[in-house]
Each structure stands twice: as C-alpha cells, then as structure tokens.
Design a protein around this motif. Structure first.
Motif, mmCIF file in Angstrom:
data_model
loop_
_atom_site.group_PDB
_atom_site.id
_atom_site.type_symbol
_atom_site.label_atom_id
_atom_site.label_comp_id
_atom_site.label_asym_id
_atom_site.label_seq_id
_atom_site.Cartn_x
_atom_site.Cartn_y
_atom_site.Cartn_z
ATOM 1 N N UNK A 51 18.609 -4.650 -0.945
ATOM 2 C CA UNK A 51 17.734 -5.812 -1.038
ATOM 3 C C UNK A 51 16.716 -5.823 0.111
ATOM 4 N N UNK A 52 17.201 -5.494 1.293
ATOM 5 C CA UNK A 52 16.304 -5.478 2.442
ATOM 6 C C UNK A 52 15.204 -4.438 2.258
ATOM 7 N N UNK A 53 15.599 -3.273 1.768
ATOM 8 C CA UNK A 53 14.603 -2.220 1.560
ATOM 9 C C UNK A 53 13.657 -2.581 0.422
ATOM 10 N N UNK A 354 -10.543 4.602 0.547
ATOM 11 C CA UNK A 354 -9.681 5.720 0.173
ATOM 12 C C UNK A 354 -8.534 5.877 1.166
ATOM 13 N N UNK A 355 -8.852 5.793 2.472
ATOM 14 C CA UNK A 355 -7.820 5.932 3.494
ATOM 15 C C UNK A 355 -6.799 4.803 3.405
ATOM 16 N N UNK A 356 -7.286 3.574 3.192
ATOM 17 C CA UNK A 356 -6.381 2.424 3.052
ATOM 18 C C UNK A 356 -5.403 2.638 1.908
ATOM 19 N N UNK A 357 -5.927 2.992 0.738
ATOM 20 C CA UNK A 357 -5.077 3.144 -0.444
ATOM 21 C C UNK A 357 -4.118 4.313 -0.295
ATOM 22 N N UNK A 358 -4.613 5.431 0.253
ATOM 23 C CA UNK A 358 -3.757 6.606 0.381
ATOM 24 C C UNK A 358 -2.668 6.372 1.427
ATOM 25 N N UNK A 359 -3.022 5.763 2.545
ATOM 26 C CA UNK A 359 -2.031 5.474 3.587
ATOM 27 C C UNK A 359 -0.946 4.541 3.047
ATOM 28 N N UNK A 360 -1.358 3.521 2.324
ATOM 29 C CA UNK A 360 -0.399 2.563 1.764
ATOM 30 C C UNK A 360 0.482 3.234 0.711
ATOM 31 N N UNK A 361 -0.139 4.046 -0.150
ATOM 32 C CA UNK A 361 0.634 4.791 -1.151
ATOM 33 C C UNK A 361 1.699 5.644 -0.487
ATOM 34 N N UNK A 362 1.277 6.401 0.520
ATOM 35 C CA UNK A 362 2.193 7.337 1.163
ATOM 36 C C UNK A 362 3.338 6.600 1.835
ATOM 37 N N UNK A 366 7.366 6.840 0.837
ATOM 38 C CA UNK A 366 8.417 7.235 1.762
ATOM 39 C C UNK A 366 9.563 6.221 1.739
ATOM 40 N N UNK A 367 9.215 4.946 1.712
ATOM 41 C CA UNK A 367 10.251 3.905 1.654
ATOM 42 C C UNK A 367 10.960 3.944 0.304
ATOM 43 N N UNK A 368 10.188 4.213 -0.741
ATOM 44 C CA UNK A 368 10.773 4.309 -2.077
ATOM 45 C C UNK A 368 11.799 5.428 -2.135
ATOM 46 N N UNK A 369 11.489 6.558 -1.517
ATOM 47 C CA UNK A 369 12.442 7.672 -1.483
ATOM 48 C C UNK A 369 13.719 7.258 -0.766
#
Length: 650
Positions: A51-53, A354-362, A366-369
């Motif tokens: 839940x926290x994650x 582009x940097x905002x979206x890519x940084x947020x995606x990445x 990582x958290x999703x993994x």
C-alpha cells in the motif's frame, strides 16, 4: 496558472483524492494518521508495504526538495550519456517540474517560450507537435484496416455463399459453415494471433509490430480474393487473424504511450473512431463493387474486389510507419534511455517537456518494478497482485461486453438483416452503409466526452440505451411484413443503437484496456484483452445465422439486449474511472479491494437516484483509491523551501 490533470472534474457523482487533496501539516491530520494506522492492525506487513509503495506511485517525487530533484536530473543525464549543457539544463528543470506536479509558475529559470508551451498544455491541450499527430494518423489507419477487414465480408458473403454452396438459409449445415467462414479471423485472433503480441513487441517494438501485422493483413486480403471454396476462404481468413491480433493489441498501446495524459483518452480512442470509419468504408466498397460484372474466366469479380479492397490502407501503413518515432516507454523497458529521449523530444515541443515526462516515466517505472516484484512469473502476477487482478477484471469486462452488446451481429450481418426485413439486396447494402455512417459520425463526440465525462460514466449512460434500442429492433419484426412501419422501425432501431454505441462501448474498451495495465505486463494484458474480444467476436460471427434460424430475429436481438443490462451492473460494480491520470498513477486506482469497488458502485447508484431523480441535496460518494496517509505530503510547501537554491544552479 498551470493545473494538475487531476483538477479536472471526474464526472457525475465522482470525487477522488486528487480532487480534494488532504494536508498533513497539523496535529489534526497527524491524529487521523494514527487512527488510520490503528484501523489497519489486521493488515499484514506485506500488504501494508504494498500500500505504501502504491501510494508512492501517485507522486513518487513529492517528498523531494527542488535541490534534490535538480541533482537527480543531473544524475539521470550522467547515467545515460546525456552530456550537452542544454540536455542537463532540461533535466534539471524537468525533474523539478515533475516533482512539483507541473506548477511551473513557482519555478525560476524557464524561458518565456517554455512557460508559454507549459501553459498551453492546460489552456490549449490540442496544441501538440505534428509528429505526435503523425503517430495518431498511423494508428488511425491501422484502425481503418481493422474496420474494413471486418465489414467487407458483409456484402461479399451474399455472393460467395452461393458460389461456395453454403447459401441455403434453411439448412443448419450451411448456416454454421457460413458463420464459421466469417468467424475464421477472430478464431485465429483469440487462440493464436493476439498471443503473438508479447513476442512481437519484444522483438520489433511497437512500430515494428504495426508494420509486420499490417503486412500480413494486406497479404491475407489479397489472398481472399483468389479463393474458390468455403474451406479455402476459411484458411485465407484464418491467416488474416495473424495480422488483426497483434495490430489490435499493439496500436492502442502505441498511441497511449506517446500521448500526454490530458489527451490520452481522446487520442487512443482514435482507434475505435477510425475503426468505425473503416467499417463505413467497408460498406462503401461493398456498394461500389456491387454491380461489377464477371470477366472471362473470373466468377464473382465483384465480391473478390470487395474482399481485396481492405489491403489499401494496410499498404499505406507499411509505407508510412517508419517515419514516426518509436514509443519512448518501450525504449525505457529496453534500457535505451538515450533513444527514449530522442523519441520523446519529437513528440513534445520543448526539451523541458520531454525531460519532465521522461524523468517521471523512468522514476515511476523503477518504483513499479519494486512494487510489482517483476522477478515473479508475469502470468502468475495477473492473479496474485491485486492491482493487476483488478485491471484484468475491468479490462475483461469491457472487452467481453464490446462483443456481447451485440454490435458485430449488426456489423457483419446487417445486409442479411435488412434483406430479411424486406429490403432488396442493393437497398440493404445502402442501409448498411447508413449504419456505418451513423457509427462513424457519432464516434466523433467521444473526442470530448471520453476525457471529460469519463470512461465509466459513458458506459453507465449508454448500456441501458443500447438495451432499449435492441429490444425495439427485435420487437419490430412482429410488425406485419411488407408494411412501411416494419422496415422503418427495424432500420430506426438499428440506427439509434449505432448512435449510442459509438461514443460509449465503441471507443472505451480499447482505450481502457490500453491504459489499465502497468507497463511491464501491458503487452500480455492487451493480448488477453484482445484475445477476449476476438474470441467472443468469433462466437457472435459463428452463431448469429443459426441463432436467427432457431430463435427468430426477435429472440436473437432480445438476447443481446439482455446482456446490455448485465453490462451496466458489471461496469457499476467493478470499473474504476481512469480518465486524466498518468498511466503509472493508475496503480493507486486499481490497487483497492473489490468489495470497496462494489460498495462505491452501490453508493453511486443510490446517489444518482436520490440526487437526479428524487432531487435531494446529497453528497456524491468518494471513489476508492489506495492512498496511504503517511505517504502524503504538502508538495508545494516542500518544493518552495528549497526552490531558490535549486534555481540558482539552473
């Protein structure tokens, strides 16, 4: 002033945590946290950790200061070989924008041009680079291929069924063989074609899968025009399924992964809108080639041209797809961050975007993994991880109901239906074209409604109406044959059904399924979703002629009308709303107990009845979402504490 995507209204009777953010800066909120913790004593440690994650996924950067975000942007560049000062600056600012929920007005260091572009994301959400729309054009052409593949057979079967010796409407054998021939590509999709999506996406990417699948579709359409027996037609159409399956699963993913959150629903629903256009075009080709005479040695030239005409948009896609960028999210899954950055720069106006979206995606990936423990079997995780299980349930419901709402009984057999109701063959083709036009035109409002009214509300509104119009169509067959009323009421019922299907159960299923699953299992999830819709598509194609023969038209239409009532309650109880959330933020939306979804559905039903029917002034229920109070922060206050230091570095 920039606004968060979650600030948009969520539709009738819905509120979310993002609409009413809570602050934890005072003692009262601290007390709430303690009370919440005491109420969760029965939750085991593993579930609490998940839940926290999950809550962290809603804004994983919210607890970081601007200084920390700026430094992480620099580290991202250093780690992935982005060495130019322009790129480093873009990622410093982009990381801070991502952590500050895009409140660019508090951030120094942006140029006037960058501020204007960021402002237009909210005030002019359709203002995007041409390359983004080029990707959508490719996806739209794929959908047109799909629609034509589905409906050219509508007019052609009236000719080839007699030529192949399966045209006796009183013969059960002929009815089943005709249904089997028509259902062949969808049988292939359900049991083979859709399951090629995952390996093809791994090997070729989104763009390459689109190319290969359209190449297969073009070849199979050409092949169908040279068949001379029902079983040869069955084989050619079965081969068509190897193109339809991966294309139908991959194209909505491709569009979703390239689109900004505020436009994702509208752009992904292009799939259904242009499928409707392809359906209309298929009917038009049937009518255009209706009177083509046979040439020497060629029997049935008209229906052969009908079947072959669907290769034209497929060839166009094959010629154009390599001029568009690959999905940046797919590049991230391959650890090709530099390629992902180049790709997303072509899909956004400014590098800061582009940097905002890519940084947020990445960061979210990582958290999703970490959250989803990707080392496990992906198939197992569909059932063992609640977030995935709920996404699968919701996706399966909308995909199943896209078929059992009855639309493709009309799409594939409308010409036969109109002939049975008293039309001549050519008039029946014209009437079918009319249904195709209605289906396309009334898909256009979904541009607006899918991202404002919402996916869930669209379905809850249109399912009851579809049921009413199917009952009306079926009961109209009891009007004495040969009368104007008999023909007019049947046509009216079918057209009204098309009017309400097109903005609802038409665009929602593929849009919903493309965004419901987390990225790491999205290809498998879409494989399952499309396999489901094509399996039940094949069931309808196979059984409709025999069903009409056994139950009459009244019974057949009433059967699918009843399923629309069931669909309404399935959506009410099991589908959370997904509009205007990032693909990763949906983890928190789906990671809730089924019992909470059902309770919310019941509450929403009684709210609607009490507020809109009985005119009572009552509060709408709050949509369930997994938010851990300890993970919530006053993001704006944290950000402002360190903004001066960070912006000086920029």
């Amino acid at each position: 002033m920039a606004s968060n995507a979650g600030d948009a209204p969520n539709g009738i009777g819905e509120k979310t945590e993002r609409d009413h953010p809570r602050k934890v800066s005072n003692s009262s909120d601290t007390s709430q946290i303690e009370n919440q913790a005491s109420n969760d004593n029965m939750i085991d440690d593993a579930e609490r950790e998940r839940r926290e994650k999950s809550a962290k996924l809603q804004n994983p950067l919210g607890h970081l200061t601007a200084e920390q975000l700026s430094r992480q942007g620099e580290e991202f560049c250093a780690q992935h070989g982005l060495t130019s000062e322009e790129d480093i600056r873009a990622f410093r600012l982009g990381a801070m924008l991502a952590g500050n929920m895009n409140k660019y007005d508090t951030l120094a260091g942006l140029t006037d041009r960058e501020r204007d572009v960021l402002d237009r994301e909210t005030t002019h959400k359709w203002s995007n680079p041409g390359m983004l729309y080029a990707v959508i054009v490719i996806c739209s052409l794929c959908a047109a291929v799909q629609g034509m593949d589905e409906t050219v057979v509508n007019g052609a079967q009236g000719f080839y069924k007699s030529q192949f010796g399966i045209g006796d409407s009183q013969s059960q054998r002929d009815s089943w063989l005709l249904g089997l021939t028509n259902a062949a590509p969808y049988i292939c999709c359900a049991f083979a074609g859709c399951w090629l999506t995952e390996p093809m996406n791994k090997a070729f990417g989104r763009r390459g899968t689109v190319f290969v699948s359209c190449l297969i579709s073009a070849a199979a359409c050409f092949w169908q025009g040279f068949t001379n027996t029902w079983w040869h037609m069955f084989i050619a159409r079965f081969a068509l399924g190897f193109g339809i399956g991966p294309k139908s699963a991959t194209t909505p993913i491709f569009a979703a992964e390239c689109s900004p959150p505020k436009l994702r629903g509208a752009l992904v629903m292009q799939w259904q809108m242009w499928t409707a256009f392809g359906i209309m075009l298929g009917y038009a080709m049937d009518l255009a080639f209706f009177e083509v005479p046979d040439l020497s040695g060629i029997i049935g030239l008209n229906w052969r041209l009908m079947m072959g005409s669907a290769l034209i948009p497929a060839v166009l896609v094959c010629c154009m797809v390599w001029f568009t960028p690959e999905s940046p999210r797919w590049y991230l899954t391959k650890n090709r961050h530099h390629d992902a950055y180049k790709s997303i720069c072509r899909l956004r106006f400014e590098k800061v975007q582009a940097a905002r979206d890519l940084f947020y995606m990445d960061r979210l990936l990582q958290i999703e993994k970490e959250t989803m423990k990707i080392g496990q079997s992906k198939i197992k995780e569909f059932l063992t991880i609640r977030r995935n299980r709920n996404a699968m349930l919701a996706s399966e419901i909308v995909m199943f109901m896209q078929q059992f709402c009855g639309v493709n009984a009309i799409a594939y057999y409308s010409t036969e239906i109109f002939i049975d109701s008293g039309f001549s063959t050519q008039s029946a083709l014209v009437a079918s074209l009319g249904f195709g036009i209605v289906n396309f035109l009334f898909a256009l409002p979904a541009f607006y409604t899918i991202d404002t009214f919402g996916r869930r509300n669209l379905l809850l509104t249109t399912f009851p109406l579809m049921s009413i119009f199917l009952f009306f169509t079926g009961f109209s067959f009891w009007i004495p044959e040969g009368t104007t009323a008999h023909i007019a009421c049947i046509a009216l019922g079918i057209y009204l059904y098309g009017v309400v299907y097109s903005p609802g159960e038409g665009p929602v299923p593929f849009t919903y399924s493309a965004e419901a699953y987390p990225l790491y299992i999205r290809p498998i999830g879409m494989s399952l979703a499309t396999a489901t819709t094509w399996f039940f598509n094949s069931v309808i194609s196979l059984t409709w002629p025999a069903m009409v023969q056994a139950w009459t038209a009244q019974g057949a239409f009433s059967w699918y009308a009843s399923w629309n009532i069931i669909g309404f309650f399935l959506v009410l109880f099991f589908l959370p709303e997904t509009k205007e959330k990032t693909l990763e933020e949906l983890d928190a939306v789906f990671d809730v107990k089924i019992s909470d979804l059902v309770k919310y559905g019941v509450a929403q039903f009684f709210y609607f009845w009490g507020h809109y029917v009985l005119r009572r002034d009552i509060e709408p229920p709050v949509a369930p979402s997994h938010v851990v109070l300890e993970a919530e922060h006053s993001n704006q206050q944290v950000f402002q504490e360190k903004t001066p230091d960070a912006t000086n570095r920029v």
